[in-house]
Motif scaffolding. Structure first.
Motif, mmCIF file in Angstrom:
data_model
loop_
_atom_site.group_PDB
_atom_site.id
_atom_site.type_symbol
_atom_site.label_atom_id
_atom_site.label_comp_id
_atom_site.label_asym_id
_atom_site.label_seq_id
_atom_site.Cartn_x
_atom_site.Cartn_y
_atom_site.Cartn_z
ATOM 1 N N PRO A 259 -9.445 41.663 -23.685
ATOM 2 C CA PRO A 259 -9.011 42.043 -23.087
ATOM 3 C C PRO A 259 -8.588 41.966 -21.893
ATOM 4 O O PRO A 259 -8.113 41.236 -20.787
ATOM 5 N N ASN A 260 -10.051 41.407 -21.553
ATOM 6 C CA ASN A 260 -9.911 40.426 -19.968
ATOM 7 C C ASN A 260 -10.208 38.660 -20.257
ATOM 8 O O ASN A 260 -9.962 37.865 -18.914
ATOM 9 N N TYR A 261 -9.857 38.121 -21.103
ATOM 10 C CA TYR A 261 -9.457 36.557 -21.605
ATOM 11 C C TYR A 261 -8.904 35.767 -20.999
ATOM 12 O O TYR A 261 -9.014 35.279 -19.899
ATOM 13 N N ALA A 262 -7.856 36.503 -20.708
ATOM 14 C CA ALA A 262 -6.155 35.751 -19.941
ATOM 15 C C ALA A 262 -6.802 35.637 -17.875
ATOM 16 O O ALA A 262 -5.941 35.434 -17.781
ATOM 17 N N GLU A 263 -7.251 36.869 -17.574
ATOM 18 C CA GLU A 263 -7.682 36.535 -16.228
ATOM 19 C C GLU A 263 -8.864 35.655 -15.770
ATOM 20 O O GLU A 263 -8.300 34.928 -14.529
ATOM 21 N N SER A 264 -9.264 35.084 -16.800
ATOM 22 C CA SER A 264 -9.635 33.572 -16.462
ATOM 23 C C SER A 264 -9.511 32.684 -16.509
ATOM 24 O O SER A 264 -8.952 31.924 -17.875
ATOM 25 N N VAL A 265 -9.744 31.647 -15.516
ATOM 26 C CA VAL A 265 -8.364 30.463 -15.853
ATOM 27 C C VAL A 265 -9.867 29.921 -16.922
ATOM 28 O O VAL A 265 -9.017 28.590 -17.310
ATOM 29 N N TRP A 266 -11.033 29.747 -16.223
ATOM 30 C CA TRP A 266 -11.318 28.790 -17.293
ATOM 31 C C TRP A 266 -11.454 28.600 -18.538
ATOM 32 O O TRP A 266 -11.240 27.172 -18.924
ATOM 33 N N CYS A 267 -10.907 30.110 -18.948
ATOM 34 C CA CYS A 267 -10.952 29.853 -20.585
ATOM 35 C C CYS A 267 -9.546 29.641 -21.171
ATOM 36 O O CYS A 267 -9.496 28.823 -21.653
ATOM 37 N N LEU A 268 -8.449 30.215 -20.108
ATOM 38 C CA LEU A 268 -7.420 29.293 -20.108
ATOM 39 C C LEU A 268 -6.764 27.642 -20.318
ATOM 40 O O LEU A 268 -6.236 27.341 -21.204
#
Length: 206
Positions: free
Chosen positions: A129-138
């Protein structure tokens, strides 16, 4: 057909184990939910997608660096799903990049991550759910897509349709909209494109 496990309806003391089985090529990706209070467990075996089925197991024996890179949102799944993925793959002899174990004191974090991404034969992306909140992940996802290697998406608590952001509803659409106010539009568009590309790869939903 995708298999789904409703985590909300399971007791808290269920443990989740993910393992990768290989023969001449990777042929199966197994999701096994094991209740602590029961001796027997019910496995849900999911077939591999076309990308990984074309891999010969020798890839993992000869490639320098890592066999698999785990891309994930730490606060969501690092100590649960991805930790279990890491230990199961490592137990099978695969070299897995898992940031909390692979990055040592004194290492340059961005360089270590980029090196892990480029050296890996395959990448497991755990969408939460919170994946896209992280710039690192993106940023990691953007690099992963550019490598044109095999990608296995794991949808944990979210559905592929949310990640495609066809509407402005949903946690991914809201997170990307928020990034739009802080980063250049071309960069945000690249992240949206990477999310869309991976969301259309057959994966594992639970």
């Amino acid at each position: 057909m995708d298999s789904r496990l409703n985590l909300d309806k399971k007791p808290r003391n269920w443990q989740y184990r993910l393992s990768l089985r290989s023969s001449e090529a990777w042929t199966r990706f197994c999701l096994v939910a094991i209740p602590e209070e029961q001796e027997e467990f019910c496995p849900c075996i999911l077939p591999m997608g076309n990308k990984l089925s074309s891999f010969h197991s020798s890839c993992f024996r000869t490639t320098t660096g890592y066999d698999v890179f785990l891309n994930h949102r730490g606060p969501d799944v690092k100590e649960s799903v991805d930790s279990l993925i890491f230990h199961n793959l490592q137990n099978k002899g695969l070299r897995v990049f898992f940031d909390k174990n692979s990055i040592q004191v004194g290492d340059n974090i961005p360089q270590s991550i980029e090196g892990g991404i480029h050296s890996a034969c395959a990448h497991i992306v755990t969408f939460s759910p919170n994946y896209a909140e992280s710039v690192w992940c993106l940023k990691e996802l953007q690099l992963i897509v550019k490598t044109r290697t095999s990608i296995i998406p794991v949808f944990c608590g979210v559905r592929p349709s949310e990640i495609r952001m066809k509407t402005e509803e949903g946690v991914y659409a809201r997170a990307i909209h928020k990034h739009g106010g802080m980063f250049e539009s071309h960069l945000v568009d690249e992240w949206k494109k990477a999310l869309s590309v991976v969301s259309y790869i057959k994966g594992y939903i639970f």
